[in-house]
Design a protein around this motif. Structure first.
Motif, PDB file in Angstrom:
ATOM      1  N   ASN A 487     -12.520  -0.064  10.523  1.00  0.00           N
ATOM      2  CA  ASN A 487     -11.660   1.073  10.243  1.00  0.00           C
ATOM      3  C   ASN A 487     -10.215   0.599  10.097  1.00  0.00           C
ATOM      4  O   ASN A 487      -9.757  -0.280  10.832  1.00  0.00           O
ATOM      5  CB  ASN A 487     -11.787   2.079  11.392  1.00  0.00           C
ATOM      6  N   MET A 488      -9.480   1.158   9.099  1.00  0.00           N
ATOM      7  CA  MET A 488      -8.045   0.921   8.988  1.00  0.00           C
ATOM      8  C   MET A 488      -7.396   2.277   8.714  1.00  0.00           C
ATOM      9  O   MET A 488      -7.777   2.980   7.767  1.00  0.00           O
ATOM     10  CB  MET A 488      -7.708  -0.072   7.871  1.00  0.00           C
ATOM     11  N   VAL A 489      -6.406   2.629   9.566  1.00  0.00           N
ATOM     12  CA  VAL A 489      -5.798   3.963   9.513  1.00  0.00           C
ATOM     13  C   VAL A 489      -4.283   3.801   9.389  1.00  0.00           C
ATOM     14  O   VAL A 489      -3.668   3.051  10.155  1.00  0.00           O
ATOM     15  CB  VAL A 489      -6.149   4.797  10.758  1.00  0.00           C
ATOM     16  N   ALA A 490      -3.694   4.507   8.396  1.00  0.00           N
ATOM     17  CA  ALA A 490      -2.241   4.501   8.214  1.00  0.00           C
ATOM     18  C   ALA A 490      -1.742   5.940   8.286  1.00  0.00           C
ATOM     19  O   ALA A 490      -2.377   6.850   7.752  1.00  0.00           O
ATOM     20  CB  ALA A 490      -1.884   3.870   6.875  1.00  0.00           C
ATOM     21  N   PRO A 491      -0.602   6.176   8.937  1.00  0.00           N
ATOM     22  CA  PRO A 491      -0.106   7.554   9.090  1.00  0.00           C
ATOM     23  C   PRO A 491       0.545   8.063   7.802  1.00  0.00           C
ATOM     24  O   PRO A 491       1.131   7.297   7.040  1.00  0.00           O
ATOM     25  CB  PRO A 491       0.926   7.424  10.204  1.00  0.00           C
ATOM     26  N   LEU A 492       0.450   9.372   7.582  1.00  0.00           N
ATOM     27  CA  LEU A 492       1.133  10.045   6.479  1.00  0.00           C
ATOM     28  C   LEU A 492       2.204  10.940   7.090  1.00  0.00           C
ATOM     29  O   LEU A 492       1.892  11.905   7.806  1.00  0.00           O
ATOM     30  CB  LEU A 492       0.142  10.873   5.640  1.00  0.00           C
ATOM     31  N   LEU A 493       3.477  10.605   6.848  1.00  0.00           N
ATOM     32  CA  LEU A 493       4.605  11.299   7.464  1.00  0.00           C
ATOM     33  C   LEU A 493       5.290  12.190   6.431  1.00  0.00           C
ATOM     34  O   LEU A 493       5.518  11.780   5.297  1.00  0.00           O
ATOM     35  CB  LEU A 493       5.613  10.292   8.023  1.00  0.00           C
ATOM     36  N   LYS A 494       5.617  13.406   6.861  1.00  0.00           N
ATOM     37  CA  LYS A 494       6.327  14.356   6.010  1.00  0.00           C
ATOM     38  C   LYS A 494       7.598  14.765   6.727  1.00  0.00           C
ATOM     39  O   LYS A 494       7.545  15.448   7.748  1.00  0.00           O
ATOM     40  CB  LYS A 494       5.434  15.570   5.726  1.00  0.00           C
ATOM     41  N   LYS A 495       8.730  14.294   6.195  1.00  0.00           N
ATOM     42  CA  LYS A 495      10.032  14.556   6.802  1.00  0.00           C
ATOM     43  C   LYS A 495      10.076  14.091   8.257  1.00  0.00           C
ATOM     44  O   LYS A 495      10.585  14.766   9.138  1.00  0.00           O
ATOM     45  CB  LYS A 495      10.378  16.041   6.718  1.00  0.00           C
ATOM     46  N   GLY A 496       9.478  12.909   8.523  1.00  0.00           N
ATOM     47  CA  GLY A 496       9.515  12.314   9.855  1.00  0.00           C
ATOM     48  C   GLY A 496       8.457  12.831  10.800  1.00  0.00           C
ATOM     49  O   GLY A 496       8.361  12.339  11.926  1.00  0.00           O
ATOM     50  N   LEU A 498       4.270  13.691  11.702  1.00  0.00           N
ATOM     51  CA  LEU A 498       2.929  13.250  11.348  1.00  0.00           C
ATOM     52  C   LEU A 498       2.187  14.396  10.666  1.00  0.00           C
ATOM     53  O   LEU A 498       1.838  15.391  11.294  1.00  0.00           O
ATOM     54  CB  LEU A 498       2.182  12.767  12.605  1.00  0.00           C
ATOM     55  N   TRP A 499       1.935  14.214   9.364  1.00  0.00           N
ATOM     56  CA  TRP A 499       1.254  15.265   8.589  1.00  0.00           C
ATOM     57  C   TRP A 499      -0.252  15.022   8.513  1.00  0.00           C
ATOM     58  O   TRP A 499      -1.042  15.939   8.497  1.00  0.00           O
ATOM     59  CB  TRP A 499       1.858  15.269   7.180  1.00  0.00           C
ATOM     60  N   GLY A 500      -0.661  13.716   8.456  1.00  0.00           N
ATOM     61  CA  GLY A 500      -2.082  13.394   8.352  1.00  0.00           C
ATOM     62  C   GLY A 500      -2.290  11.894   8.418  1.00  0.00           C
ATOM     63  O   GLY A 500      -1.391  11.127   8.803  1.00  0.00           O
ATOM     64  N   LEU A 501      -3.499  11.426   8.005  1.00  0.00           N
ATOM     65  CA  LEU A 501      -3.866  10.019   8.083  1.00  0.00           C
ATOM     66  C   LEU A 501      -4.545   9.587   6.781  1.00  0.00           C
ATOM     67  O   LEU A 501      -5.303  10.364   6.172  1.00  0.00           O
ATOM     68  CB  LEU A 501      -4.830   9.768   9.245  1.00  0.00           C
ATOM     69  N   LEU A 502      -4.274   8.330   6.391  1.00  0.00           N
ATOM     70  CA  LEU A 502      -5.002   7.685   5.297  1.00  0.00           C
ATOM     71  C   LEU A 502      -6.002   6.729   5.941  1.00  0.00           C
ATOM     72  O   LEU A 502      -5.601   5.770   6.610  1.00  0.00           O
ATOM     73  CB  LEU A 502      -4.042   6.927   4.378  1.00  0.00           C
ATOM     74  N   CYS A 503      -7.309   6.990   5.774  1.00  0.00           N
ATOM     75  CA  CYS A 503      -8.360   6.245   6.478  1.00  0.00           C
ATOM     76  C   CYS A 503      -9.180   5.430   5.493  1.00  0.00           C
ATOM     77  O   CYS A 503      -9.658   5.971   4.480  1.00  0.00           O
ATOM     78  CB  CYS A 503      -9.283   7.198   7.225  1.00  0.00           C
ATOM     79  N   ILE A 504      -9.357   4.122   5.804  1.00  0.00           N
ATOM     80  CA  ILE A 504     -10.209   3.233   5.001  1.00  0.00           C
ATOM     81  C   ILE A 504     -11.370   2.832   5.893  1.00  0.00           C
ATOM     82  O   ILE A 504     -11.179   2.235   6.957  1.00  0.00           O
ATOM     83  CB  ILE A 504      -9.443   1.997   4.510  1.00  0.00           C
ATOM     84  N   HIS A 505     -12.602   3.153   5.472  1.00  0.00           N
ATOM     85  CA  HIS A 505     -13.808   2.918   6.272  1.00  0.00           C
ATOM     86  C   HIS A 505     -14.682   1.856   5.626  1.00  0.00           C
ATOM     87  O   HIS A 505     -14.920   1.894   4.413  1.00  0.00           O
ATOM     88  CB  HIS A 505     -14.617   4.214   6.396  1.00  0.00           C
ATOM     89  N   GLN A 506     -15.163   0.920   6.444  1.00  0.00           N
ATOM     90  CA  GLN A 506     -16.210  -0.013   6.043  1.00  0.00           C
ATOM     91  C   GLN A 506     -17.442   0.358   6.847  1.00  0.00           C
ATOM     92  O   GLN A 506     -17.446   0.217   8.077  1.00  0.00           O
ATOM     93  CB  GLN A 506     -15.786  -1.466   6.305  1.00  0.00           C
TER      94      GLN A 506
END
Length: 998
Positions: A487-496, A498-506
């Protein structure tokens, strides 16, 4: 004293012959490097000089204990040849070898009295030798062979001069032997150098191929092939190590007949290499075995090599940077082989270059991967900038990222902050083998405490294997639910925030995430954060746009009325229908802010076509499109309440429906407003008025043009009639004159015959009277006074001249009648040449020389022509016009040239003035050419010469109708052609072609 003197002379002669033979031998040795030729020439001359029975060269084989053979000889008739016979003297090594090496010469006068050993004597007897002279031949202070002189017929006392001569011959032969050896050594060295150069060239070519930008498999294939040819080995192969130091053959070149190893031989497990982790190859050392059974290899190693069918091999390591990648090996399968140092060196060079190529290939692959990452990142950024739809941006991003990272699933999770970090998968791209998680709800009780703060700070979490990390059971269960293994997870920030996550799954297996992949994912997440911020701003702007739209619409309504007035004014300013079309469509399109405005015109059968349009950049033109046909037009009250791509209003020309004015919105349906349709209708009304005005103007222009053309035709007809009347009057005048002249001339011509007869009779009577009667004095006196003899001689001549004159007048009268032909107004078969000759006869006075110019020469080239059915008088008029113009051109030429010479105060040379007339029948046509060598006609004048009233002559000298009427006679009356060809300064030619059949 005489015997001594003779003896001295004989000695001198003998020494002289010896010196000549010695000189010839020396010359032969210097000229040739072929020992066989040198030996044969030498033995032949020596035998002849010494008068011996045999002279031969014997060569030792040092590896066989002084055994040898005769390699060259010259033998007298009657004695056996010893050439190629093997000779072995057991006593030679003990008794003679040392002496011969010191340069001893053996001279035996009689072998049976010399005390030779039995074995030596037996050998000499075998060769029929009675007397023997042997001189050693040396090479580099070693005994190489013997020069033998045999006397077989009898014993012989060898003279000192003969022995010295043979010793000198032997010395020079030794020099030749040494010289040939040096030459062979040089040749061998040259061959080795050539081979080395060839090897270097082949290796350089291989290195060039290795360094060329081609794929690594092709490099392996070409390299093994070239090395196999270079080393002439049975097999050259490339072996690659696996991480556990086992390996596989990845490329080879093998001679036909041997079993391939690539794709056939399974993974090789060499216990020595596995135990030593590469053995000597790690230290960049080679390994060469000339014979696997004599090299002391272990049994397991020999067994492995036997699987490769190898009996000898040479190997060199392939290092990729500092790491051992594999081995390049050359195998000799048919037999053992002594590997040379240069061969091993070649393998080392190639192995090094392959290592460099592998290094470059790896770096290139890494660079390409990074380039693909940057390309994907750029693509995502571009889509973010191009699109304002957040869903489209997210879906495009997950698709591109999954392809780039070759992951099993890439998703976007959006948090609901009002529900304590509960989230939902809102976008995804997944391989078919894995389940979709779209719209799945996710809630991790520990997320707020353990991860939220870290993700809010921009942390990227990369997990190679969820089971190798100390995660809580609830977190592992959530990941297992979605089949996640890495698993690799990167945060998605909106105006500083935490709005959501970008998730890459193997999902299929663990995965070690590379730093470049983590950095790439972080950059993608940052760009998605920009898209989220952009989406927020967009929604704010959209609200402001809605508020401004109403105010803008009010302003536009006022602008439309102003633009409508301006458009109507433009329509009224122009009466050109195309200008009205272009101005109106463009103005209406800009007025309504649509993508296209077109004008559609109906035909009489209510089909139609687009005749004009104005379109926004990027849209296709309609004006050349296929006609649009509609069977019915529905009239529904609710039409304007539905979105449509077009709206149209009628264009009426008075009470008649002329066409439609159509506005298009092609990109999407549009709600047409009532004020827009009303505006379009007002433009359509004005359009109808403008079309009506333009039509009236067009009718006026058309009528004016028709009247102008009618007036021009009337003028031309009037001129042709006047000219025709003139020609008719001229013809009648010529016919009348010819008739009036013809009557008295016929009377005179007829009476001249009788007058001639009467005169002859009177003269005969006078002659008879003078001969047979005596004349009275008064008669004789009158005869003498009148010179009767002269009268009798001149009177017949005068009558003949009168006859010639009357015949000439008759010809002129006939020509006048032929030219006028007043009685031949209809088509009639005539002889063309008669018309040409009649015209020339009438123009005869203009062709003669006068005080202004010399005579004009007429050159006729008449062909055989059939009778031509034509209007004879009209064709004669054409001939008259063309010939008159030629005469005018020649007179103008003479005048111009003559005046030029007068101005220069020089004598004018003879100026030839010529008119050529030729006729011929070609392809059912009669072709008439009339040419002159005048000044010619300029091109700007030639193109107008057949136009009515066009003339270049001075006022009063031409009407400009001659060639125009000639053109009408030939083309319109006779369906032929008349052409003009001219070159200024050279002359002009008129070509007339008249068909023989209508």
């Amino acid at each position: 004293m005489e015997p001594n003197s003779n003896f001295t002379e004989n000695q001198l002669q003998e020494q002289l012959e010896q010196q000549k033979a010695l000189a010839n031998a020396i010359v032969r040795i210097r000229k040739s490097l072929d020992l066989e030729t040198i030996f044969q020439t030498t033995v032949t001359q020596v035998r002849q000089l010494l008068n011996a029975d045999r002279v031969a060269v014997f060569q030792f084989d040092l590896e066989k204990d002084w055994e040898g053979e005769f390699i060259s000889e010259d033998v007298a008739l009657g004695w056996d040849s010893v050439l190629a016979l093997k000779v072995y003297d057991h006593c030679f090594g003990e008794q003679f070898a040392s002496s011969y090496q010191q340069g001893r010469v053996q001279a035996v006068a009689d072998i049976y009295k010399a005390g030779l050993s039995d074995c030596h004597l037996e050998i000499l007897s075998k060769f029929q030798v009675q007397s023997n002279l042997v001189v050693p031949l040396s090479r580099e202070n070693e005994l190489w062979g013997l020069l033998c002189i045999h006397q077989c017929s009898e014993a012989r006392d060898w003279k000192e001069s003969e022995i010295e001569f043979i010793r000198q011959i032997a010395d020079h032969l030794s020099v030749a032997i040494q010289q040939v050896k040096h030459f062979h050594e040089v040749q061998l060295q040259a061959a080795k150098l050539a081979q080395a150069v060839q090897r270097d060239q082949v290796i350089a070519q291989i290195v060039d191929k290795i360094r060329s930008p081609i794929d690594i498999e092709t490099i392996f294939k070409s390299t093994t092939q070239e090395i196999c040819k270079l080393l002439q080995a049975d097999r050259v192969a490339i072996f690659r190590f696996n991480p556990d130091w086992s390996g596989n053959f990845v490329a080879e070149s093998v001679v036909s007949g041997w079993t391939p190893l690539v794709g056939v031989q399974p993974t090789i497990f060499d216990t020595y290499l596995q135990h030593t982790q590469g053995g000597r190859y790690v230290d960049n050392q080679t390994f060469t075995v000339n014979d696997i059974y004599q090299a002391g290899l272990t049994d397991c190693h020999i067994t492995l090599l036997e699987q490769f069918q190898a009996k000898s091999f040479a190997t060199a390591p392939i290092l990729q940077g500092d790491q051992l990648w594999g081995v390049i090996a050359a195998y000799q399968n048919a037999s053992p082989r002594q590997w040379q140092s240069y061969e091993v060196e070649s393998l080392i060079k190639i192995g090094t270059q392959i290592g460099v190529a592998l290094r470059h290939h790896k770096l290139l692959g890494y660079a390409q991967y990074q380039a693909e990452q940057q390309k994907t990142l750029t693509s995502v950024i571009t889509r973010i900038r191009e699109s304002l739809d957040l869903d489209t941006i997210l879906q495009t991003t997950v698709t591109e990222v999954r392809k780039m990272l070759q992951a099993d699933r890439v998703t976007v999770v959006r948090f609901d902050l009002q529900k304590d970090w509960e989230g939902e998968f809102i976008s995804e791209d997944v391989v078919p083998e894995c389940n979709s998680v779209i719209t799945e709800k996710v809630y991790d009780y520990c997320f707020g405490e353990n991860f939220a703060t870290l993700y809010a700070q921009g942390r990227v979490n990369a997990i190679a294997d969820i089971y190798q990390q100390n995660f809580s059971g609830c977190y592992v269960q959530i990941l297992e639910k979605f089949q996640v293994r890495a698993n690799m997870v990167a945060p998605l920030l909106k105006k500083g925030e935490l709005w959501g996550l970008l998730c890459i799954h193997q999902c299929k297996a663990p995965r070690d995430w590379q730093p470049s992949e983590i950095e790439f994912t972080s950059q993608i997440a940052q760009q998605l954060g920009v898209a989220l911020k952009q989406d927020s701003y967009l929604k704010q702007v959209q609200m402001q746009v809605v508020q401004l739209a109403e105010a803008t619409e009010r302003e536009k309504s006022m602008e439309r009325q102003e633009l409508l007035a301006a458009t109507i004014d433009k329509i009224r300013q122009s009466l050109d229908i195309q200008t009205i079309f272009r101005t109106t469509t463009q103005a209406v399109r800009e007025l309504l802010e649509v993508e296209r405005v077109a004008i559609y015109r109906f035909n009489s059968d209510w089909s139609g076509k687009f005749v004009a349009d104005s379109f926004k950049d990027g849209w296709k033109l309609f004006a050349q499109a296929q006609p649009m046909i509609r069977e019915t037009f529905e009239d529904t009250d609710d039409d304007n309440e539905l979105p449509r791509n077009e709206t149209f209003v009628p264009i009426r020309e008075g009470e008649k429906l002329w066409g439609l004015l159509v506005a298009y919105q092609n990109s999407q349906p549009r709600y047409w407003k009532e004020e827009e349709i009303n505006l379009l209708a007002q433009v359509g009304v004005q359009f109808g008025i403008a079309i009506q005005q333009a039509e009236l103007l067009e009718q006026t222009k058309r009528q004016t043009l028709e009247l102008t053309q009618a007036l021009q035709e009337l003028k031309q007809t009037q001129t042709r009639l006047i000219q025709g009347e003139k020609m008719a009057g001229l013809g009648q005048l010529l016919a009348g004159v010819a008739h009036e002249i013809n009557n008295p001339i016929s009377f005179i011509f007829g009476n001249l015959i009788h007058l001639n007869e009467y005169t002859q009779e009177l003269l005969n009577v006078v002659k008879l009277y003078r001969q047979n009667s005596s004349l009275l004095p008064t008669v004789q006196q009158q005869i003498d006074k009148t010179d009767l003899d002269f009268l009798m001689e001149d009177l017949p001549k005068t009558l003949d001249s009168m006859k010639v004159g009357t015949e000439r007048i008759c010809e002129i009268v006939l020509s006048l009648r032929n030219f006028s032909r007043t009685d031949e107004v209809e088509l009639k078969p005539v002889e063309i040449h008669e018309g040409l000759d009649s015209t020339l006869l009438i123009l005869g006075h203009r062709l003669k020389n006068n005080n202004k110019r010399p005579a004009i020469e007429i050159v006729k080239e008449y062909g055989s022509l059939p009778l031509l059915e034509c209007y004879p008088a009209q064709l004669n008029q054409v001939f008259m016009n063309l010939l008159s113009n030629s005469i005018d051109a020649l007179e103008e030429k003479f005048k111009t040239i003559h005046e030029n010479y007068l101005n220069l105060s020089q004598r004018c040379p003879i100026i030839p003035l010529i008119i050529w007339i030729s006729t011929q029948a070609v392809n059912n046509q009669i072709v008439i050419r009339i040419a002159d060598n005048g000044l010619g006609i300029p091109e700007e004048v030639r193109s107008h010469i057949f136009d009515p009233f066009f003339t270049t002559k001075a006022i009063g000298k031409g009407t400009g109708l001659g060639l125009s009427i000639s053109y009408q006679i030939v083309v319109e009356k006779h369906h032929g052609q008349i052409k003009c060809f001219s070159k200024p300064g050279e002359g002009t030619e008129f070509l007339i072609e008249i068909p023989t059949t209508s």
